[in-house]
Design a protein around this motif. Structure first.
Motif, mmCIF file in Angstrom:
data_model
loop_
_atom_site.group_PDB
_atom_site.id
_atom_site.type_symbol
_atom_site.label_atom_id
_atom_site.label_comp_id
_atom_site.label_asym_id
_atom_site.label_seq_id
_atom_site.Cartn_x
_atom_site.Cartn_y
_atom_site.Cartn_z
ATOM 1 N N LEU A 60 0.813 -1.221 0.000
ATOM 2 C CA LEU A 60 0.000 0.000 0.000
ATOM 3 C C LEU A 60 0.850 1.276 0.000
ATOM 4 C CD1 LEU A 60 -3.058 -0.812 2.307
ATOM 5 C CD2 LEU A 60 -2.655 -1.380 -0.106
ATOM 6 N N THR A 200 -7.430 1.988 4.716
ATOM 7 C CA THR A 200 -6.675 1.911 5.960
ATOM 8 C C THR A 200 -7.474 2.584 7.068
ATOM 9 O OG1 THR A 200 -5.512 3.995 5.570
ATOM 10 C CG2 THR A 200 -4.518 1.999 4.651
ATOM 11 N N LYS A 201 -6.952 2.547 8.270
ATOM 12 C CA LYS A 201 -7.690 3.109 9.410
ATOM 13 C C LYS A 201 -7.780 4.631 9.365
ATOM 14 C CE LYS A 201 -3.576 3.134 12.377
ATOM 15 N NZ LYS A 201 -2.987 2.628 13.649
ATOM 16 N N GLU A 202 -6.971 5.279 8.498
ATOM 17 C CA GLU A 202 -6.937 6.742 8.450
ATOM 18 C C GLU A 202 -8.141 7.366 7.758
ATOM 19 O OE1 GLU A 202 -4.176 4.930 7.812
ATOM 20 O OE2 GLU A 202 -3.118 5.460 9.673
#
Length: 229
Positions: A60, A200-202
């Motif tokens: 990623l 992603t967690k962002e």
């Protein structure tokens, strides 16, 4: 000049060639590009910048990013956005050293009145499978949706006359869903799989279109002097 008729004729011709099945093996997909555009007006002329960010699926990480800007000469017509955006996108693609195996567009694909959103339209010129990833719902008459349950990966289908146009996908709990659709040469289940793989967690958005969006703001600011975004 109203281009609607000739644009619609071209869309309907291409629509007959759409194939929503996978034209690849999973192992074929290594580099995935996010695509987005930004616009501004200067001296009564409209300009746009197309940005592509290529992500390595294995980690990623960004492996390449390019942009191309030019004057926009096609007027904005709802449902025909590809005719404004595609010339810039194709010029930006020419600048890439790494050739993407799949493209994700900040916008729609099959989720379009004539199934010809930018992700689908562009596929015929890129020769690669494509996915549309939209932050908001582009309303199509008769194609309503129900919000998915509040958990990661929950989704509902956007259906009109028994045909699936796209999905409402919740990529994280307690965040607004996104709207995904096939572009071309890929099915909706695989489209969802790839989108979730790049989240992603962002952010609720996959890194592909998220990073492309960030780059468009940066490039527009640099090119136009716009400081408030």
């Amino acid at each position: 000049m109203d281009f609607r008729h000739e644009f619609e004729v071209e869309q309907n011709q291409l629509k007959n060639q759409i194939d929503l099945s996978n034209h690849f093996e999973d192992s074929d997909i290594r580099y995935v590009a996010g695509v987005d555009l930004a616009y501004w007006t200067e001296n009564d002329k409209e300009y746009g910048v197309a940005c592509l960010v290529v992500i390595d699926r294995e980690n990623l990480q960004v492996v390449e990013e390019v942009s191309f800007h030019d004057e926009i000469t096609v007027p904005y017509l709802p449902g025909f956005l590809a005719f404004r955006e595609l010339p810039l996108i194709l010029e930006a693609v020419k600048l890439l050293k790494i050739k993407p195996d799949l493209y994700m567009f900040d916008g729609n694909g099959y989720l379009h009145p004539r199934h010809m959103g930018i992700a689908t339209h562009a596929s015929f010129f890129l020769g690669k499978p494509t996915i549309g990833v939209a932050k908001n719902y582009y309303h199509i008459e008769g194609a309503e949706f129900v919000l998915p349950d509040n958990y990661e990966g929950a989704c509902t289908e956007i259906v009109k006359n028994g045909e699936i146009y796209g999905q409402v996908l919740r990529t994280h709990q307690n965040v607004k869903p996104i709207f995904i659709s096939c572009g071309n040469w890929i099915d909706i289940e695989t489209s969802q799989k790839f989108v979730l793989e790049f989240v992603t967690k962002e952010s609720r958005l996959p890194v592909t279109t998220r990073y492309a969006d960030i780059l468009t703001h940066k490039e527009r600011k640099k090119l136009s002097g716009i400081t408030n975004d």
